[in-house]
Each structure stands twice: as C-alpha cells, then as structure tokens.
Design an enzyme around this catalytic site. Sequence first.
Site, PDB file in Angstrom:
ATOM      1  N   TRP A 138       0.823  -1.207   0.000  1.00 10.72           N
ATOM      2  CA  TRP A 138       0.000   0.000   0.000  1.00 10.72           C
ATOM      3  C   TRP A 138       0.856   1.256   0.000  1.00 10.72           C
ATOM      4  CZ3 TRP A 138      -3.769   1.806  -2.147  1.00 10.72           C
ATOM      5  CH2 TRP A 138      -4.594   2.814  -1.664  1.00 10.72           C
ATOM      6  N   LYS A 141     -14.214  -3.606   8.590  1.00  7.28           N
ATOM      7  CA  LYS A 141     -14.475  -4.425   7.385  1.00  7.28           C
ATOM      8  C   LYS A 141     -13.461  -5.574   7.292  1.00  7.28           C
ATOM      9  CE  LYS A 141     -10.846  -3.043   4.957  1.00  7.28           C
ATOM     10  NZ  LYS A 141      -9.825  -3.829   4.248  1.00  7.28           N
TER      11      LYS A 141
HETATM   12  N1  LIG Z   1      -2.367  -3.509   0.679  1.00  2.39           N
HETATM   13  C1  LIG Z   1      -3.524  -2.887   0.534  1.00  2.39           C
HETATM   14  O1  LIG Z   1      -4.251  -3.121  -0.436  1.00  2.39           O
HETATM   15  C2  LIG Z   1      -3.945  -1.844   1.530  1.00  2.39           C
HETATM   16  C3  LIG Z   1      -4.918  -0.916   1.151  1.00  2.39           C
HETATM   17  C4  LIG Z   1      -5.336   0.044   2.078  1.00  2.39           C
HETATM   18  C5  LIG Z   1      -4.780   0.073   3.348  1.00  2.39           C
HETATM   19  N2  LIG Z   1      -3.830  -0.839   3.679  1.00  2.39           N
HETATM   20  C6  LIG Z   1      -3.261  -0.722   5.024  1.00  2.39           C
HETATM   21  O2  LIG Z   1      -1.928  -0.240   4.923  1.00  2.39           O
HETATM   22  C7  LIG Z   1      -1.137  -0.716   6.014  1.00  2.39           C
HETATM   23  C8  LIG Z   1       0.130  -1.348   5.458  1.00  2.39           C
HETATM   24  O3  LIG Z   1      -0.275  -2.447   4.670  1.00  2.39           O
HETATM   25  P1  LIG Z   1       0.546  -2.985   3.426  1.00  2.39           P
HETATM   26  O4  LIG Z   1      -0.436  -3.666   2.568  1.00  2.39           O
HETATM   27  O5  LIG Z   1       1.388  -1.969   2.797  1.00  2.39           O
HETATM   28  O6  LIG Z   1       1.434  -4.068   4.196  1.00  2.39           O
HETATM   29  P2  LIG Z   1       2.711  -4.810   3.648  1.00  2.39           P
HETATM   30  O7  LIG Z   1       2.855  -6.003   4.497  1.00  2.39           O
HETATM   31  O8  LIG Z   1       2.627  -4.954   2.180  1.00  2.39           O
HETATM   32  O9  LIG Z   1       3.887  -3.768   3.969  1.00  2.39           O
HETATM   33  C9  LIG Z   1       4.207  -3.363   5.268  1.00  2.39           C
HETATM   34  C10 LIG Z   1       5.406  -2.430   5.238  1.00  2.39           C
HETATM   35  O10 LIG Z   1       5.727  -2.073   6.573  1.00  2.39           O
HETATM   36  C11 LIG Z   1       7.100  -2.347   6.807  1.00  2.39           C
HETATM   37  N3  LIG Z   1       7.290  -2.748   8.193  1.00  2.39           N
HETATM   38  C12 LIG Z   1       7.054  -3.960   8.769  1.00  2.39           C
HETATM   39  N4  LIG Z   1       7.355  -3.923  10.076  1.00  2.39           N
HETATM   40  C13 LIG Z   1       7.805  -2.670  10.338  1.00  2.39           C
HETATM   41  C14 LIG Z   1       8.283  -2.017  11.490  1.00  2.39           C
HETATM   42  N5  LIG Z   1       8.390  -2.650  12.664  1.00  2.39           N
HETATM   43  N6  LIG Z   1       8.640  -0.721  11.387  1.00  2.39           N
HETATM   44  C15 LIG Z   1       8.553  -0.055  10.215  1.00  2.39           C
HETATM   45  N7  LIG Z   1       8.122  -0.626   9.080  1.00  2.39           N
HETATM   46  C16 LIG Z   1       7.732  -1.914   9.141  1.00  2.39           C
HETATM   47  C17 LIG Z   1       7.482  -3.463   5.853  1.00  2.39           C
HETATM   48  O11 LIG Z   1       8.874  -3.449   5.614  1.00  2.39           O
HETATM   49  C18 LIG Z   1       6.662  -3.056   4.627  1.00  2.39           C
HETATM   50  O12 LIG Z   1       7.342  -2.065   3.898  1.00  2.39           O
HETATM   51  C19 LIG Z   1      -2.035  -1.719   6.772  1.00  2.39           C
HETATM   52  O13 LIG Z   1      -2.580  -1.068   7.881  1.00  2.39           O
HETATM   53  C20 LIG Z   1      -3.145  -2.047   5.779  1.00  2.39           C
HETATM   54  O14 LIG Z   1      -4.374  -2.366   6.402  1.00  2.39           O
HETATM   55  C21 LIG Z   1      -3.395  -1.793   2.817  1.00  2.39           C
HETATM   56  O1  LIG Z   2      -5.581  -6.877   1.746  1.00  2.00           O
HETATM   57  P1  LIG Z   2      -6.422  -6.362   2.885  1.00  2.00           P
HETATM   58  O2  LIG Z   2      -7.367  -7.405   3.393  1.00  2.00           O
HETATM   59  O3  LIG Z   2      -5.581  -5.718   3.938  1.00  2.00           O
HETATM   60  O4  LIG Z   2      -7.359  -5.218   2.270  1.00  2.00           O
HETATM   61  C1  LIG Z   2      -6.752  -4.199   1.566  1.00  2.00           C
HETATM   62  C2  LIG Z   2      -7.553  -2.922   1.606  1.00  2.00           C
HETATM   63  O5  LIG Z   2      -7.815  -2.524   2.929  1.00  2.00           O
HETATM   64  C3  LIG Z   2      -8.824  -3.003   0.803  1.00  2.00           C
HETATM   65  O6  LIG Z   2      -9.443  -1.744   0.816  1.00  2.00           O
END
Ligand SMILES: NC(=O)c1ccc[n+]([C@@H]2O[C@H](COP(=O)([O-])OP(=O)(O)OC[C@H]3O[C@@H](n4cnc5c(N)ncnc54)[C@H](O)[C@@H]3O)[C@@H](O)[C@H]2O)c1
Ligand SMILES: O=P(O)(O)OC[C@H](O)CO
EC number: 1.1.1.94
Length: 378
Positions: free
Chosen positions: A22, A201
């Site tokens: 993300w 959600k």
């Molecule tokens: N992936 C999606 O589609 C999406 C969409 C909307 C919101 N989110 C939200 O975004 C947030 C991050 O999700 P993501 O999908 O990018 O996760 P991910 O697992 O793809 O990436 C997590 C990132 O955080 C870093 N990280 C891990 N531990 C860490 C620490 N202790 N200190 C600093 N950095 C650290 C990792 O190196 C990585 O770069 C979550 O809260 C998720 O719910 C994700």
């Molecule tokens: O991959 P999830 O389940 O963390 O969902 C990603 C986003 O939050 C969708 O909006």
Amino acid sequence: MKASDKKVVPPRRVAVLGAGSWGTTFAKILADGGADVVLWARRPELAREITEGRRNSDYLPGINLPRNLRSTSRLAEALTGAEHVYISIPSQTLRDNLAAIAPHLGPTTVVVSLMKGVEKGTGLRMSEVIAQGLPIDESLIAVASGPNLALEIAKEQPTAAVVSSASLETAQAVAMAATNRYFRSFVNTDVIGTEFGGVLKNLIAVAIGIVDGVGYGENTKASIITRGLVEMTDFAVAYGAHPETLSGLAGLGDLIATCESSLSRNNTAGRLLGQGYSFADVVKQMNQTAEGLASVAPILKLAEARGVEMPIVRQVSQVLAGTLEPKDIAPHLTTDSDEPQGERTTDDGQTRSRSSVWGSIKRAFDQLRDGGGSARRD
Ligand SMILES: NC(=O)c1ccc[n+]([C@@H]2O[C@H](COP(=O)([O-])OP(=O)(O)OC[C@H]3O[C@@H](n4cnc5c(N)ncnc54)[C@H](O)[C@@H]3O)[C@@H](O)[C@H]2O)c1
Ligand SMILES: O=P(O)(O)OC[C@H](O)CO
C-alpha cells in the site's frame, strides 16, 4: 480572512513511510497526482530497486513506478522538507516508529494514516496513536480509507477513497494531493467513522474468507456481509461516528471490495482458517500484513465497553482461538435468543440492530429499577 476563504493548495514534496504494497501504491498515486515523492523503505536494496529500477517487484510485480518517485532507507532524508507525511506500516508497529519520526517534522507538516488497524494493547485508532506520539495539533492529522486493493490501483484501475480530518482544510489538501486520472479522493470530517470502517471491514472479510474456505456459497456470504455492516455501524456509532460514513466508501465500499477479492490478505487469512489451518499456521503463511487478525481482540473489548453486540466478530475470534468449528460460523448464530429479531431500525436516524437497541432499553430499565444506580449487565 475567513478560514473558508483560504485557498487550499496541494503539497509539492511529500514522504511516504513504508514501502510495502500500500505504501508503494500510495506513493505512486501521489506522484501521478503531481507531487515530488520520497518513499522510505527499511531495506537499502529495496530503496535502490525502487529508485534505479522503478520497480518494487516483491510487493507490486509488473508495475512501473513514476520518475518523480524515489526511495531511501534513511528516514531523515525522506522526512526533511516533506509537507505531508503518509504512514503505511503495520498498525502494531506505529507507536515505536513515531519517536524516530517526531524530530524531523516541521511546524505545519500534515501527517496522514493509511493504516487500517487498532493498537492491540490500548484499542486506540491510528490517528489517536499519532496524536499521542507526535507533537502536532489534531488539525494536522488526517486518515485515508476506502475500497483500495493495492494491486488494482497500481494497475491504474479507477478507484475512489475518503480523506478525513478534524480540519476540513487539511482533508482537502490531502485529497488534492491524492487525486489523479485514476484515483479520486473525497473528504469528510468524521475521522472516527472513516477509521473504524477500515478496521471493522477487515474482521467481516476474515469471516467471509472462513465461510469461503469451508465451501459455503453466496447466500451465506451475502447474509454475513449484510449483518456485518450492521455490526460495523452499531460499533462505530457507539463510538461517535456518523452512520452515513459506514454506508459510504470507507464502510460499505471497502467491505464489498475486501469481502469479494482474493487479493485481500484478511480474506485470504480467513480462507486458510476455513480450510482447516490453525491460527498459528495462517500467521506463518502470511507474508504481508493482515490487520484483522490483531484487531479482533481489541475491537471485542471496545464493543463490550459500550454494550455493542458483535456476534460475527465474536465467532471470528472463536475460530481464531480454535473453540468454534469454521463450518459453524454463520449469521443464524447472531443472537442469543430464539425469538425472531428485527433486522434493523432507524428510530433515531441511526442504523442499529434491533437487538442492541433492545439491550440499551433493557439496561435503562434495569438502572431505573435499581434507583438510577450503576448500570447492571444483563
Ligand atoms: N495492501 C492494501 O491493499 C492496503 C490498502 C489500504 C490500506 N492498507 C493498510 O496499509 C497498512 C500497510 O499495509 P501494506 O499492505 O502496505 O502491508 P505490507 O505487508 O505490504 O507492507 C508493510 C510495510 O511495513 C514495513 N514494516 C514492517 N514492520 C515494520 C516495522 N516494525 N517498522 C517499520 N516498518 C515496518 C514493511 O517493511 C513493509 O514495507 C495496513 O494497515 C493495511 O491495512 C493496505
Ligand atoms: O488486503 P487487505 O485485506 O488488507 O485489504 C486491503 C484494503 O484494505 C482493501 O481496501
């Protein structure tokens, strides 16, 4: 000059912290919206791949990144001069990271949470953790949420989101930065509803994954999604959210996207549970963040504190604990009573399940009968 006369301008230079799926996708959104973006990656080799190869092949295979997006593994370099700072790391790690971020913020730097979890020990939302951990005014904090599966957006499939802040001006500045030809950000000032929508959600998506893994079909899933939305709304409203926020992009919109997609990590984690893997095995298999797994316990604690019934979330927690067979998770278990329940009511303009409204009435009667003393639990 009135506040409303002030011209909102998008930032020129922004930082995104967290180069996972993300964080990298949001960095691309901001860069494609015209900002100069620096993305902080923990690993220098990933920072190099992003800057020199224009790729983040582990998290976003096949996606080319724009030229006005570069990466560094040095936090100070990413933050220095950034007008907006977007944080996208696992929710449970936020507090520890804030201490390192604080010294590099300017007096007007806007900080935006892209995360969808609550802190395990405290039950706090991410914007609340930010408010505690950084020396900034609430008006400089924003959150962004919505139906935002990273890989679809990285492929530039048209999508919308909500940016929320106690300050409408801050929300507008962030929304301007996070809008481009394939991504549109709307604004509101309901931070509580917007944040809780994203957290809750995830829990319903785990439930959907579980019934998918068991092999149940669309009726079961539609029933859980619909009843799940009632649980989400009851909970968020009990904590001060506007019910309309939960019917919008940050609630229903995100619920649909996450429950429908195999790209969702929460949905995937649920499916593995439904197929019979233990919680420990699922955690081992997930190599990306599935926020829902850590949020179940704190959300149930918060629900209990406000007398909100969350039968579906409770069933998810029982499956995680191994005390409920995945095949037994179902919307027909959503009440302790065998009597037919009303589906929902809008008596005070708020969407609430009848059973929780009845619970509130009963507690009020108990209080009266006890002479207005402390509320008894039924
Ligand atoms: N992936 C999606 O589609 C999406 C969409 C909307 C919101 N989110 C939200 O975004 C947030 C991050 O999700 P993501 O999908 O990018 O996760 P991910 O697992 O793809 O990436 C997590 C990132 O955080 C870093 N990280 C891990 N531990 C860490 C620490 N202790 N200190 C600093 N950095 C650290 C990792 O190196 C990585 O770069 C979550 O809260 C998720 O719910 C994700
Ligand atoms: O991959 P999830 O389940 O963390 O969902 C990603 C986003 O939050 C969708 O909006």
